[in-house]
Design an enzyme around this catalytic site. Structure first.
Site, short mmCIF file in Angstrom:
data_model
loop_
_atom_site.label_atom_id
_atom_site.label_comp_id
_atom_site.label_asym_id
_atom_site.label_seq_id
_atom_site.Cartn_x
_atom_site.Cartn_y
_atom_site.Cartn_z
N SER A 28 73.87 -13.05 -10.15
CA SER A 28 74.76 -12.08 -9.51
C SER A 28 76.19 -12.59 -9.59
CB SER A 28 74.38 -11.90 -8.04
OG SER A 28 75.48 -11.37 -7.33
N HIS A 80 74.14 -9.42 -13.51
CA HIS A 80 74.08 -8.46 -12.40
C HIS A 80 75.46 -8.33 -11.76
CE1 HIS A 80 71.87 -6.47 -9.02
NE2 HIS A 80 72.78 -7.05 -8.25
N ASP A 137 77.61 -6.71 -8.79
CA ASP A 137 77.54 -6.12 -7.45
C ASP A 137 78.84 -5.39 -7.14
OD1 ASP A 137 74.97 -6.83 -6.30
OD2 ASP A 137 75.63 -8.89 -6.63
N MET A 142 80.95 -3.10 -4.68
CA MET A 142 81.02 -2.77 -3.25
C MET A 142 82.33 -2.06 -2.95
SD MET A 142 79.75 -6.38 -1.71
CE MET A 142 78.19 -7.10 -2.22
N HIS A 164 74.90 -2.81 -9.95
CA HIS A 164 74.31 -2.45 -8.66
C HIS A 164 75.41 -1.81 -7.83
CE1 HIS A 164 72.39 -4.17 -4.70
NE2 HIS A 164 72.38 -2.85 -4.73
N MET A 174 76.81 -0.44 -4.79
CA MET A 174 76.71 -0.31 -3.32
C MET A 174 77.92 0.50 -2.88
SD MET A 174 75.44 -4.18 -2.61
CE MET A 174 75.98 -4.75 -4.21
N MET A 199 65.89 -4.42 -1.90
CA MET A 199 66.83 -5.37 -1.30
C MET A 199 66.08 -6.26 -0.32
SD MET A 199 69.80 -4.88 -2.62
CE MET A 199 70.60 -6.12 -1.60
N PHE A 257 76.75 -8.96 1.13
CA PHE A 257 77.19 -10.36 1.01
C PHE A 257 76.12 -11.19 0.30
CE2 PHE A 257 79.18 -8.42 4.65
CZ PHE A 257 80.52 -8.76 4.48
N ASP A 279 66.48 -8.36 -4.88
CA ASP A 279 67.87 -8.83 -4.80
C ASP A 279 68.18 -9.31 -3.39
OD1 ASP A 279 70.59 -9.20 -5.02
OD2 ASP A 279 71.05 -7.13 -5.57
N SER A 286 73.53 -17.25 -5.15
CA SER A 286 73.77 -18.62 -4.70
C SER A 286 72.90 -19.64 -5.43
CB SER A 286 73.47 -18.73 -3.21
OG SER A 286 74.09 -17.70 -2.51
C1 DX5 Z 1 74.00 -8.42 -1.92
C2 DX5 Z 1 74.01 -8.40 -3.43
C3 DX5 Z 1 73.25 -9.51 -4.06
C4 DX5 Z 1 73.72 -10.88 -3.66
C5 DX5 Z 1 72.83 -11.95 -4.23
O1 DX5 Z 1 74.65 -7.30 -1.45
O2 DX5 Z 1 73.46 -7.20 -3.89
O3 DX5 Z 1 73.20 -9.36 -5.45
O4 DX5 Z 1 75.03 -11.12 -4.00
O5 DX5 Z 1 73.28 -13.19 -3.76
P1 DX5 Z 1 72.28 -14.28 -3.15
O6 DX5 Z 1 71.32 -14.61 -4.26
O7 DX5 Z 1 73.18 -15.40 -2.79
O8 DX5 Z 1 71.57 -13.66 -1.98
ZN ZN Z 2 72.99 -6.89 -6.12
#
Ligand code: DX5
Ligand code: ZN
Length: 228
Positions: free
Chosen positions: A20, A45, A47, A49, A78, A80, A149, A155, A184, A207
């Site tokens: 991610s 991936h 993210d 937001m 992804h 969001m 999810m 986050f 995820d 992470s």
């Molecule tokens: C959360 C995201 C994830 C997230 C994954 O809203 O969609 O992709 O950043 O990060 P970790 O693996 O640290 O949970």
């Molecule tokens: Zn994601």
């Protein structure tokens, strides 16, 4: 690699690890993409937001489009965001190979999923930890990918929620065998085996990849623990 080859890489019958980019060093995006390439990341991936659907802001289609010129890997976006249909064309033009929208963001995801498919991309539908499988069941024929999810979206670095795993088991029973099941949030060496046993094949990891000293061994270890 052209889009057809990238799409074929997603269809391969083995676990796929998707770092991610929310957790990458934004000041060195090109370096991060090149390190992930060398480390054998299957999928990148992204993210997205909007500060509305989730209480955080990240990046949008311009950044993904810039990165598209620097990576041959499969791009999994992804979204969001509220009203994903309004912005969909920009993510298609940015070169995303898969685009996943949230069921909680749209009353009926079918029109947006159809537009993603018509553009020759992978159409994904995500559900938050509190959303039951029954909420997406009517739309499964329009989905190529379902994203479960395992944290509240918004986050990185949150604790994995094992209570979502029965949803993967249920999905495995009812989706077409071609549908990619993805998970995820909080995916790490300690959680990925359970997610794999429950039926996931595409694993998003923030992470646990970016906090590792070296991406290659971290990704290989996750793939191994997922059954590769
Ligand atoms: C959360 C995201 C994830 C997230 C994954 O809203 O969609 O992709 O950043 O990060 P970790 O693996 O640290 O949970
Ligand atoms: Zn994601």
């Amino acid at each position: 690699m052209d889009r057809r080859s990238r799409l074929a890489s997603l269809a391969a019958d083995h676990p796929l690890i998707a770092p991610s980019m929310l957790k990458c060093d934004f000041a060195d995006l090109v370096g991060e993409l090149s390190r992930l390439d060398a480390a054998g990341a299957d999928v990148i991936h992204w993210d997205v937001m909007d500060g509305h659907f989730v209480p955080n802001l990240s990046y949008g289609p311009m950044l993904i489009q810039a990165a598209r010129k620097r990576s041959e890997r499969f791009f999994d976006a992804h979204l969001m965001i509220s009203d994903p249909g309004k912005y969909l064309d920009e993510y298609l033009q940015a070169g995303c190979d898969a685009i996943t929208i949230h069921i909680e963001a749209v009353p009926d995801p079918t029109p947006v999923l159809s537009r993603i498919r018509e553009a020759g991309r992978v159409a994904g539908l995500a559900l938050n930890p509190g959303t039951p499988v029954s909420a997406i069941e009517p739309f499964l024929p329009a989905c190529d990918l379902v994203l479960v999810m395992s944290v509240q979206p918004g986050f990185g670095g949150q604790r994995f929620m094992p209570e979502v795993l029965p949803k993967l088991q249920r999905l495995k029973e009812i989706v077409s065998p071609k549908t990619v099941l993805s998970i995820d949030g909080g995916i790490a060496a300690s959680t990925i085996s359970a997610a794999s046993a429950a039926g996931a094949r595409l694993f998003v990891a923030g992470s646990s990849v970016f906090d590792a000293a070296e991406y290659g061994p971290a990704i290989a270890n996750l793939a191994h623990l997922a059954g590769a």
